[in-house]
Design a protein around this motif. Structure first.
Motif, PDB file in Angstrom:
ATOM      1  N   PRO A 117       0.817  -1.219   0.000  1.00 54.16           N
ATOM      2  CA  PRO A 117       0.000   0.000   0.000  1.00 54.16           C
ATOM      3  C   PRO A 117       0.854   1.275   0.000  1.00 54.16           C
ATOM      4  CG  PRO A 117      -0.840  -1.570   1.588  1.00 54.16           C
ATOM      5  CD  PRO A 117       0.471  -2.119   1.088  1.00 54.16           C
ATOM      6  N   HIS A 118       0.367   2.283  -0.670  1.00 55.65           N
ATOM      7  CA  HIS A 118       0.942   3.638  -0.803  1.00 55.65           C
ATOM      8  C   HIS A 118       2.431   3.640  -1.147  1.00 55.65           C
ATOM      9  CE1 HIS A 118       2.734   4.031   3.301  1.00 55.65           C
ATOM     10  NE2 HIS A 118       1.718   3.316   3.689  1.00 55.65           N
ATOM     11  N   TRP A 119       2.785   2.863  -2.175  1.00 58.47           N
ATOM     12  CA  TRP A 119       4.181   2.757  -2.618  1.00 58.47           C
ATOM     13  C   TRP A 119       4.674   4.117  -3.090  1.00 58.47           C
ATOM     14  CZ3 TRP A 119       6.744  -2.036  -2.700  1.00 58.47           C
ATOM     15  CH2 TRP A 119       8.046  -2.004  -3.215  1.00 58.47           C
ATOM     16  N   SER A 120       5.752   4.600  -2.521  1.00 59.74           N
ATOM     17  CA  SER A 120       6.341   5.869  -2.934  1.00 59.74           C
ATOM     18  C   SER A 120       7.683   6.047  -2.247  1.00 59.74           C
ATOM     19  CB  SER A 120       5.433   7.051  -2.568  1.00 59.74           C
ATOM     20  OG  SER A 120       5.386   7.217  -1.169  1.00 59.74           O
ATOM     21  N   LEU A 121       8.412   7.047  -2.695  1.00 57.68           N
ATOM     22  CA  LEU A 121       9.621   7.443  -1.981  1.00 57.68           C
ATOM     23  C   LEU A 121       9.217   8.260  -0.764  1.00 57.68           C
ATOM     24  CD1 LEU A 121      12.106   8.698  -4.724  1.00 57.68           C
ATOM     25  CD2 LEU A 121      12.230   6.612  -3.380  1.00 57.68           C
ATOM     26  N   ALA A 122      10.072   8.259   0.230  1.00 58.35           N
ATOM     27  CA  ALA A 122       9.871   9.193   1.337  1.00 58.35           C
ATOM     28  C   ALA A 122      10.083  10.596   0.778  1.00 58.35           C
ATOM     29  CB  ALA A 122      10.878   8.899   2.442  1.00 58.35           C
ATOM     30  N   PRO A 123       9.398  11.598   1.314  1.00 59.70           N
ATOM     31  CA  PRO A 123       9.637  12.965   0.828  1.00 59.70           C
ATOM     32  C   PRO A 123      11.120  13.331   0.912  1.00 59.70           C
ATOM     33  CG  PRO A 123       7.743  12.902   2.274  1.00 59.70           C
ATOM     34  CD  PRO A 123       8.383  11.544   2.349  1.00 59.70           C
ATOM     35  N   HIS A 124      11.544  14.219   0.037  1.00 60.75           N
ATOM     36  CA  HIS A 124      12.963  14.596  -0.024  1.00 60.75           C
ATOM     37  C   HIS A 124      13.478  15.115   1.320  1.00 60.75           C
ATOM     38  CE1 HIS A 124      16.654  15.348  -2.140  1.00 60.75           C
ATOM     39  NE2 HIS A 124      16.678  16.606  -1.731  1.00 60.75           N
ATOM     40  N   SER A 125      12.613  15.743   2.102  1.00 54.72           N
ATOM     41  CA  SER A 125      13.036  16.237   3.425  1.00 54.72           C
ATOM     42  C   SER A 125      13.415  15.097   4.354  1.00 54.72           C
ATOM     43  CB  SER A 125      11.929  17.076   4.063  1.00 54.72           C
ATOM     44  OG  SER A 125      10.804  16.271   4.351  1.00 54.72           O
ATOM     45  N   MET A 126      12.979  13.871   4.029  1.00 61.24           N
ATOM     46  CA  MET A 126      13.265  12.695   4.861  1.00 61.24           C
ATOM     47  C   MET A 126      14.376  11.837   4.270  1.00 61.24           C
ATOM     48  SD  MET A 126       9.437  11.507   5.849  1.00 61.24           S
ATOM     49  CE  MET A 126       8.175  12.684   6.250  1.00 61.24           C
ATOM     50  N   ARG A 127      15.255  12.458   3.504  1.00 57.07           N
ATOM     51  CA  ARG A 127      16.371  11.701   2.910  1.00 57.07           C
ATOM     52  C   ARG A 127      17.361  11.315   4.002  1.00 57.07           C
ATOM     53  NH1 ARG A 127      16.417  16.947   1.808  1.00 57.07           N
ATOM     54  NH2 ARG A 127      18.252  18.179   2.332  1.00 57.07           N
ATOM     55  N   TRP A 128      17.816  10.066   3.949  1.00 57.54           N
ATOM     56  CA  TRP A 128      18.779   9.561   4.938  1.00 57.54           C
ATOM     57  C   TRP A 128      20.073   9.108   4.289  1.00 57.54           C
ATOM     58  CZ3 TRP A 128      15.189   5.549   7.712  1.00 57.54           C
ATOM     59  CH2 TRP A 128      14.185   6.235   8.414  1.00 57.54           C
ATOM     60  N   GLN A 129      20.006   8.723   3.035  1.00 59.25           N
ATOM     61  CA  GLN A 129      21.187   8.186   2.364  1.00 59.25           C
ATOM     62  C   GLN A 129      22.337   9.186   2.492  1.00 59.25           C
ATOM     63  OE1 GLN A 129      20.932   7.811  -1.905  1.00 59.25           O
ATOM     64  NE2 GLN A 129      21.803   5.757  -1.800  1.00 59.25           N
ATOM     65  N   GLY A 130      23.479   8.719   2.968  1.00 60.33           N
ATOM     66  CA  GLY A 130      24.647   9.577   3.135  1.00 60.33           C
ATOM     67  C   GLY A 130      24.749  10.212   4.509  1.00 60.33           C
ATOM     68  N   LEU A 131      23.698  10.095   5.326  1.00 62.31           N
ATOM     69  CA  LEU A 131      23.763  10.632   6.690  1.00 62.31           C
ATOM     70  C   LEU A 131      24.296   9.565   7.636  1.00 62.31           C
ATOM     71  CD1 LEU A 131      20.285  12.439   7.008  1.00 62.31           C
ATOM     72  CD2 LEU A 131      22.477  13.402   6.266  1.00 62.31           C
ATOM     73  N   ASN A 132      24.952   9.995   8.711  1.00 66.05           N
ATOM     74  CA  ASN A 132      25.372   9.019   9.708  1.00 66.05           C
ATOM     75  C   ASN A 132      24.202   8.737  10.658  1.00 66.05           C
ATOM     76  OD1 ASN A 132      25.398  10.840  12.003  1.00 66.05           O
ATOM     77  ND2 ASN A 132      27.388  11.601  11.318  1.00 66.05           N
ATOM     78  N   ARG A 133      24.380   7.796  11.561  1.00 61.47           N
ATOM     79  CA  ARG A 133      23.306   7.368  12.461  1.00 61.47           C
ATOM     80  C   ARG A 133      22.725   8.512  13.284  1.00 61.47           C
ATOM     81  NH1 ARG A 133      24.046   1.472  14.288  1.00 61.47           N
ATOM     82  NH2 ARG A 133      24.714   0.571  12.328  1.00 61.47           N
ATOM     83  N   PHE A 134      23.586   9.372  13.766  1.00 58.34           N
ATOM     84  CA  PHE A 134      23.135  10.472  14.616  1.00 58.34           C
ATOM     85  C   PHE A 134      22.396  11.526  13.803  1.00 58.34           C
ATOM     86  CE2 PHE A 134      26.789   8.462  16.593  1.00 58.34           C
ATOM     87  CZ  PHE A 134      26.219   8.073  17.812  1.00 58.34           C
TER      88      PHE A 134
END
Length: 168
Positions: free
Chosen positions: A115-132
């Motif tokens: 259900p509701h297949w989509s990318l997370a909004p761009h504001s919720m980008r995580w790729q390239g961020l560290n855990r913190f």
């Protein structure tokens, strides 16, 4: 009138003192456990890193890319067919996510679905961020879609699309 008020107040105070002196608290089985700051910090760190092991897994990062291209597979390669985010995080008019990704897996085409297949909004980008940085981003209502901590917990533990990612 003043004397009556003083007598009433005196009587109520004395009655309160008498009742307080004969009151016995209810016995409970509760025992206080001393707080071990070191153990508490260690448990907190363990839980944080266990959660981050999940959130930094390709199955999460593939839908939280730093660019506008959804990723696929354990190696997080760009989505086939040059698919991109689009205006509403669901692809472009001719190549919307729902064109291939229905509400359930398609056994004939092999396209996964939930259900509701989509990318997370761009504001919720995580790729390239560290855990913190991911944790900070998740708690920032400006970037997390205005979600409260309780709503974030529900998204991670009850959302059909998120649950599908771990049991496709």
């Amino acid at each position: 009138m003043k004397i009556k008020n003083y007598l009433l107040i005196s009587f109520l105070l004395m009655a309160g003192f008498v009742l307080a002196s004969i009151y016995k608290p209810i016995e409970t089985a509760y025992t206080s456990t001393p707080v071990n700051e070191q153990e508490n910090r260690q448990n907190s760190d363990t839980a944080f890193h266990k959660m981050m092991d999940v959130l930094t897994h390709p199955r999460c990062l593939n839908c939280h890319p730093s660019d506008n291209v959804p990723k696929q597979g354990e190696d997080s390669h760009p989505h086939h067919f040059d698919i991109a985010r689009g205006e509403s995080d669901k692809g472009f008019e001719a190549t919307k996510c729902a064109t291939c990704h229905q509400s359930e897996n398609n056994p004939y085409s092999g396209a996964p679905g939930a259900p509701h297949w989509s990318l997370a909004p761009h504001s919720m980008r995580w790729q390239g961020l560290n855990r913190f940085e991911i944790a900070k981003s998740m708690m920032d209502t400006e970037r997390n879609g205005g979600r409260s901590p309780e709503e974030i917990k529900n998204h991670l533990t009850e959302d059909d699309l998120v649950l599908w990612a771990w049991e496709p």
